[in-house]
Design an enzyme around this catalytic site. Structure first.
Site, PDB file in Angstrom:
ATOM      1  N   HIS A   1      -0.551  -0.259   3.699  1.00 18.26           N
ATOM      2  CA  HIS A   1      -1.144  -1.589   3.821  1.00 18.26           C
ATOM      3  C   HIS A   1      -1.374  -1.913   5.294  1.00 18.26           C
ATOM      4  CE1 HIS A   1       0.551  -2.950  -0.206  1.00 18.26           C
ATOM      5  NE2 HIS A   1       1.403  -1.995   0.085  1.00 18.26           N
TER       6      HIS A   1
ATOM      7  N   GLU B   1       3.896  -1.400   5.436  1.00 19.37           N
ATOM      8  CA  GLU B   1       2.991  -2.389   6.044  1.00 19.37           C
ATOM      9  C   GLU B   1       2.751  -1.990   7.498  1.00 19.37           C
ATOM     10  OE1 GLU B   1       1.286  -4.993   5.080  1.00 19.37           O
ATOM     11  OE2 GLU B   1       2.137  -5.602   3.134  1.00 19.37           O
TER      12      GLU B   1
HETATM   13 ZN   LIG Z   1      -1.669  -4.758   1.165  1.00 13.48          ZN
END
Ligand SMILES: [Zn+2]
Length: 242
Positions: A29, A94
């Site tokens: 992400h 992330e």
């Molecule tokens: Zn995401």
């Protein structure tokens, strides 16, 4: 760098994995917030109900927010090769970047080196096959565009992380050209074989997700001849890898 350099910060946004779950998927992400600090705060805020196992800052610092043995809440409503409930079987990373909303920018080399290092470590410790290393937009194309077209998947593939075959040299000549009914059906079949869930939703967003990852020069969602050719190449690479 070893993973002992990982910084710990605990997010309450997690739950147990189901009894039968085994970790066989990796989801990348971008944070999509103005700063790393803001992103980490949100990922640890009980009210937000979102999290990830790891956060990687632009300077390469790696944070662990949720232990790998637990589910983090990062994928949301999503689908890959027909499977849903992807949080149960995946690890979420992330990668700090303001994202399309706050000034999308290149992922710095130091950060990419850390991404590479962490991914290699995870692949070594879990049975995660290359065809199950995905971006958030691959598994939720109608809602998400992260990590986005600036993310260097080819670099990761060169380090044996995921699949990203180099494009054939003649691709640009086909850009913009339309395709026929048969070629189109084949292209949609290729998308499904790679893992994209096409049925029932808007096909344009799925094509755009594919383009962001595998033909990042243009992600207009149009199934043109160049995209169809790229789909065939990528599908062949996925076939070889399985
Ligand atoms: Zn995401």
């Amino acid at each position: 760098m070893t993973l002992t350099t990982v910084r710990e910060r605990s997010s309450p946004n997690h739950q147990r994995r189901s009894g039968s779950a085994r970790i066989d998927m990796l989801v990348l992400h971008y944070t999509g917030m103005k700063t790393a600090g803001e992103a980490i705060e949100r990922l640890c805020d009980p009210a937000a109900r979102v999290s990830a196992h790891y956060v990687i800052e632009e300077n390469g610092a790696i944070w662990r927010l949720v232990p790998e043995s637990l589910q983090a809440f990062h994928a949301g409503r999503s689908c890959w090769t027909g499977g849903s409930d992807l949080n149960d079987v995946s690890i979420g990373i992330e990668i700090v970047n303001p994202g399309h909303e706050w000034g999308y920018r290149l992922f710095p080399e130091t950060q990419m080196a850390a991404v590479e290092h962490l991914c290699r470590d995870l692949i070594a410790r879990h049975p995660i096959p290359p065809h199950r290393i995905v971006g958030h937009s691959d598994i939720a194309p109608d809602r998400k565009s992260d990590p986005g077209e600036l993310f260097d998947w080819s670099r990761l593939a060169r380090a044996d992380i995921g699949i990203w075959p180099p494009p054939a040299a003649d691709l640009p000549q086909r850009r913009g050209r339309g395709i026929g009914v048969i070629e189109r059906a084949a292209a949609l079949a290729d998308l499904a074989v790679i893992g994209y869930c096409v049925t029932g939703g808007d096909e344009t967003v799925v094509v755009a997700a594919f383009q962001r990852r595998f033909r990042p020069q243009r992600w207009d969602g149009r199934l043109d001849a160049e995209t169809a050719q790229r789909l065939a190449e990528v599908r062949a690479a996925y076939d070889r890898a399985r």
